[in-house]
Design an enzyme around this catalytic site. Structure first.
Site, PDB file in Angstrom:
ATOM      1  CB  THR A 129      -0.886  -0.237   1.209  1.00  0.00           C
ATOM      2  OG1 THR A 129      -1.469   1.436   1.287  1.00  0.00           O
ATOM      3  CG2 THR A 129       0.002  -0.440   2.384  1.00  0.00           C
ATOM      4  CG  ASP A 130      -1.482   4.885  -0.337  1.00  0.00           C
ATOM      5  OD1 ASP A 130      -1.629   3.936   0.365  1.00  0.00           O
ATOM      6  OD2 ASP A 130      -2.041   5.999  -0.920  1.00  0.00           O
ATOM      7  CD  GLU A 131      -2.913   3.625   4.820  1.00  0.00           C
ATOM      8  OE1 GLU A 131      -2.569   3.581   6.130  1.00  0.00           O
ATOM      9  OE2 GLU A 131      -4.019   3.732   4.495  1.00  0.00           O
ATOM     10  CE  LYS A 143      -0.648  -4.348   3.145  1.00  0.00           C
ATOM     11  NZ  LYS A 143      -1.134  -5.475   2.327  1.00  0.00           N
TER      12      LYS A 143
HETATM   13  P1  NAD Z   1     -10.452  -6.151   2.666  1.00  0.00           P
HETATM   14  O1  NAD Z   1     -10.139  -5.884   4.357  1.00  0.00           O
HETATM   15  O2  NAD Z   1     -11.786  -5.888   2.055  1.00  0.00           O
HETATM   16  O3  NAD Z   1     -10.316  -7.765   2.410  1.00  0.00           O
HETATM   17  C1  NAD Z   1      -9.333  -8.447   3.084  1.00  0.00           C
HETATM   18  C2  NAD Z   1      -9.958  -9.987   2.829  1.00  0.00           C
HETATM   19  O4  NAD Z   1      -8.655 -10.881   3.510  1.00  0.00           O
HETATM   20  C3  NAD Z   1     -11.003 -10.457   3.391  1.00  0.00           C
HETATM   21  O5  NAD Z   1     -11.692 -11.285   2.363  1.00  0.00           O
HETATM   22  C4  NAD Z   1     -10.502 -11.274   4.604  1.00  0.00           C
HETATM   23  O6  NAD Z   1     -11.507 -12.217   5.024  1.00  0.00           O
HETATM   24  C5  NAD Z   1      -9.413 -11.729   4.263  1.00  0.00           C
HETATM   25  N1  NAD Z   1      -8.509 -12.137   5.244  1.00  0.00           N
HETATM   26  C6  NAD Z   1      -8.197 -11.449   6.325  1.00  0.00           C
HETATM   27  N2  NAD Z   1      -7.403 -11.997   7.039  1.00  0.00           N
HETATM   28  C7  NAD Z   1      -7.144 -13.393   6.596  1.00  0.00           C
HETATM   29  C8  NAD Z   1      -6.320 -14.446   6.939  1.00  0.00           C
HETATM   30  N3  NAD Z   1      -5.905 -14.420   8.164  1.00  0.00           N
HETATM   31  N4  NAD Z   1      -6.524 -15.484   6.282  1.00  0.00           N
HETATM   32  C9  NAD Z   1      -7.180 -15.550   5.136  1.00  0.00           C
HETATM   33  N5  NAD Z   1      -7.750 -14.466   4.572  1.00  0.00           N
HETATM   34  C10 NAD Z   1      -7.766 -13.394   5.683  1.00  0.00           C
HETATM   35  O7  NAD Z   1      -9.134  -5.488   1.933  1.00  0.00           O
HETATM   36  P2  NAD Z   1      -9.033  -4.674   0.735  1.00  0.00           P
HETATM   37  O8  NAD Z   1      -9.268  -3.393   0.984  1.00  0.00           O
HETATM   38  O9  NAD Z   1      -9.631  -5.567  -0.425  1.00  0.00           O
HETATM   39  O10 NAD Z   1      -7.483  -4.800   0.536  1.00  0.00           O
HETATM   40  C11 NAD Z   1      -6.617  -6.131   0.151  1.00  0.00           C
HETATM   41  C12 NAD Z   1      -5.329  -5.699  -0.014  1.00  0.00           C
HETATM   42  O11 NAD Z   1      -4.880  -4.390  -0.649  1.00  0.00           O
HETATM   43  C13 NAD Z   1      -4.926  -5.484   1.388  1.00  0.00           C
HETATM   44  O12 NAD Z   1      -3.486  -6.222   1.437  1.00  0.00           O
HETATM   45  C14 NAD Z   1      -4.367  -4.105   1.501  1.00  0.00           C
HETATM   46  O13 NAD Z   1      -3.656  -3.789   2.497  1.00  0.00           O
HETATM   47  C15 NAD Z   1      -4.112  -3.525   0.357  1.00  0.00           C
HETATM   48  N6  NAD Z   1      -4.411  -2.347  -0.371  1.00  0.00           N
HETATM   49  C16 NAD Z   1      -5.738  -1.780  -0.066  1.00  0.00           C
HETATM   50  C17 NAD Z   1      -5.944  -0.614  -0.565  1.00  0.00           C
HETATM   51  C18 NAD Z   1      -7.620   0.151  -0.357  1.00  0.00           C
HETATM   52  O14 NAD Z   1      -7.739   1.350  -0.710  1.00  0.00           O
HETATM   53  N7  NAD Z   1      -8.437  -0.866   0.173  1.00  0.00           N
HETATM   54  C19 NAD Z   1      -5.122   0.230  -1.174  1.00  0.00           C
HETATM   55  C20 NAD Z   1      -3.981  -0.138  -1.058  1.00  0.00           C
HETATM   56  C21 NAD Z   1      -3.485  -1.359  -0.969  1.00  0.00           C
HETATM   57  O1  TDX Z   2     -16.207   8.238   7.744  1.00  0.00           O
HETATM   58  C1  TDX Z   2     -15.103   8.483   7.556  1.00  0.00           C
HETATM   59  N1  TDX Z   2     -14.829   9.932   7.378  1.00  0.00           N
HETATM   60  C2  TDX Z   2     -13.517  10.318   6.887  1.00  0.00           C
HETATM   61  O2  TDX Z   2     -13.417  11.407   6.783  1.00  0.00           O
HETATM   62  C3  TDX Z   2     -13.931   7.364   7.138  1.00  0.00           C
HETATM   63  C4  TDX Z   2     -14.131   6.037   7.324  1.00  0.00           C
HETATM   64  C5  TDX Z   2     -12.702   7.841   6.624  1.00  0.00           C
HETATM   65  N2  TDX Z   2     -12.670   9.646   6.618  1.00  0.00           N
HETATM   66  C6  TDX Z   2     -11.291   9.790   5.897  1.00  0.00           C
HETATM   67  C7  TDX Z   2     -10.072   9.095   6.994  1.00  0.00           C
HETATM   68  C8  TDX Z   2      -9.193   9.120   5.425  1.00  0.00           C
HETATM   69  O3  TDX Z   2      -8.449  10.523   5.366  1.00  0.00           O
HETATM   70  O4  TDX Z   2     -11.223   9.512   4.759  1.00  0.00           O
HETATM   71  C9  TDX Z   2     -10.074   9.069   4.190  1.00  0.00           C
HETATM   72  C10 TDX Z   2      -9.961   7.411   3.912  1.00  0.00           C
HETATM   73  O5  TDX Z   2     -10.367   6.673   4.784  1.00  0.00           O
HETATM   74  P1  TDX Z   2     -10.494   5.115   4.740  1.00  0.00           P
HETATM   75  O6  TDX Z   2     -11.343   4.764   3.606  1.00  0.00           O
HETATM   76  O7  TDX Z   2     -10.474   4.398   6.116  1.00  0.00           O
HETATM   77  O8  TDX Z   2      -8.952   4.886   4.260  1.00  0.00           O
HETATM   78  P2  TDX Z   2      -7.373   5.185   4.678  1.00  0.00           P
HETATM   79  O9  TDX Z   2      -7.156   5.108   5.966  1.00  0.00           O
HETATM   80  O10 TDX Z   2      -6.689   6.160   3.575  1.00  0.00           O
HETATM   81  O11 TDX Z   2      -6.614   3.767   3.922  1.00  0.00           O
HETATM   82  C11 TDX Z   2      -7.011   3.262   2.848  1.00  0.00           C
HETATM   83  O12 TDX Z   2      -6.287   3.141   1.823  1.00  0.00           O
HETATM   84  C12 TDX Z   2      -4.946   2.639   1.840  1.00  0.00           C
HETATM   85  C13 TDX Z   2      -7.316   1.650   2.856  1.00  0.00           C
HETATM   86  O13 TDX Z   2      -8.294   1.472   3.897  1.00  0.00           O
HETATM   87  C14 TDX Z   2      -5.976   0.614   3.321  1.00  0.00           C
HETATM   88  O14 TDX Z   2      -6.233  -0.335   3.344  1.00  0.00           O
HETATM   89  C15 TDX Z   2      -5.025   1.039   2.079  1.00  0.00           C
HETATM   90  O15 TDX Z   2      -3.629   0.421   2.384  1.00  0.00           O
END
Ligand code: NAD
Ligand code: TDX
Length: 332
Positions: free
Chosen positions: A116-118, A147
């Protein structure tokens, strides 16, 4: 192809994208089905599904031994949860990645790690620079620290044991099937259920939003032509759009006044600005995002996403009251 975390948000979209655009892959999914995973997301698709934990070395060994490629999405992924209880983050993100790496090493299987970017921490709001493949790590939350740790494990396994791996760092994704704890689906479903959208603090924070299909396309570009051992940053150049602008746009697109939201308690340690320099993947692999409009970069993608949540109440309605209850307990 073994996809870990395939019943979560990005995993589900990635599998659907793969079946549509790369039908030669046979897909096997390993997912624990935590609160964030939903088997219904995959129901009816031509895949093989195993409910199991990536920390379970027996299950992992057996599934990895039958695969040519592992794409590793499984993680605990929500920052706010990691502030309430970091323990599942340590377990899944670190121990789980370690267990996969050992299996990949034993069976000499190609591995793609979804980071992730984080892991790069954040930028100041007035800092115009962007994260790239060479930015030093500076994670802020228990989520991003785990991560970052998992990325270090992957690089160590590449260098010490010669595994065939790549890593990608994508910015914030949005699109269908995202859990309603996250910012964009939370606001859409707040409006759909008659609640007021909730903005943390001042809402000046910036996320470089990307549509999930653009992320899937980038991962496929890496799988097809990425260089082993390399890292790729993925972003859609939306680093001029702050949370206030996003929440206003959602309100507008859903027929409300652009200021029909309320400010709630800020996130402790809130990262300010994420911005991605994705020139390497664009230049070397020819990838570019499809969802890029001139004003916010995300109007078309948001319209589709709003329509999807409107049409798929079964995905979110049953969880909505409980998710809002736990946010309300934090003043959010
Ligand atoms: P999510 O939380 O929606 O999904 C995670 C999935 O992993 C779920 O289906 C959960 O059941 C499964 N899981 C959790 N723990 C597990 C375990 N111990 N064994 C097997 N399965 C397990 O997450 P997402 O938003 O789809 O993110 C997916 C990946 O992408 C993550 O690695 C996250 O760090 C990365 N990522 C997410 C974002 C974003 O904006 N959501 C951005 C950049 C990177
Ligand atoms: O209700 C809300 N109000 C609000 O202002 C929530 C849930 C979030 N926020 C803000 C917090 C953040 O600045 O919005 C922004 C986005 O929040 P999230 O959706 O929780 O994402 P973030 O914390 O930025 O992380 C996401 O991007 C990187 C994903 O959840 C991570 O899994 C990924 O690695």
């Amino acid at each position: 192809m073994l996809v870990t975390g395939g019943a979560g948000f990005i995993g589900t979209n990635f599998i659907r994208y793969t079946l549509k655009n790369f039908p030669h892959y046979e897909i096997s999914v390993l997912d624990k089905l935590t609160y964030a995973g939903n088997f219904n997301n995959l129901r009816g698709l031509d895949i093989r599904f195993t409910q199991g934990d990536i920390c379970d070395t027996n299950v992992v060994d057996s599934l990895v031994s039958q695969a040519d490629i592992v794409v590793h999405f499984a993680a605990e992924s929500h920052n706010d949860n990691s502030l309430r209880d970091p323990s599942p983050f340590i377990y899944t993100n670190l121990v789980g990645t370690y267990s996969l790496l050992e299996a990949v090493r034993r069976h000499e299987v190609r591995f793609h790690h979804i980071s992730t970017d984080e892991v790069f921490g954040d930028l100041a709001l007035d800092d115009p620079s962007r994260f790239s493949e060479t930015t030093p790590y500076r994670p802020s939350s228990p989520y991003s620290a785990t991560k970052a740790g998992s990325d270090h494990l992957v690089r160590a396994w590449v260098r010490s044991f010669g595994i065939a791996a790549t890593i990608s760092h994508c910015s914030n994704n949005y699109g269908p099937y995202q859990h309603i704890e996250k910012f964009i689906p939370r606001q859409i479903t707040n409006i759909l259920s008659g609640r007021t959208p909730k903005l943390y603090g001042t809402g000046e924070q910036v996320r470089d939003w990307i549509h999930v299909d653009d992320h899937s396309a980038a991962v496929h570009a890496i799988l097809s032509s990425g260089t082993l051992g390399e890292t790729y940053v993925i972003g859609a150049d939306n680093d001029h759009v702050n949370n206030r602008r996003v929440i206003s746009l959602i309100c507008e697109l859903m027929g409300l006044s652009p200021d029909a939201y309320e400010h709630v308690a800020d996130r402790p340690g809130h990262d300010q600005r994420y911005a991605m320099d994705s020139s390497k993947i664009r230049r070397e692999l020819g990838w570019k995002p499809r969802y890029t409009d001139t004003d916010t970069g995300m109007r078309e993608g948001l319209e589709h996403t709003i329509a999807w949540y409107r049409e798929h109440e079964e995905f979110w309605l049953a969880d909505k009251a409980q998710v809002e209850q736990s946010y309300a307990e934090q003043g959010q």
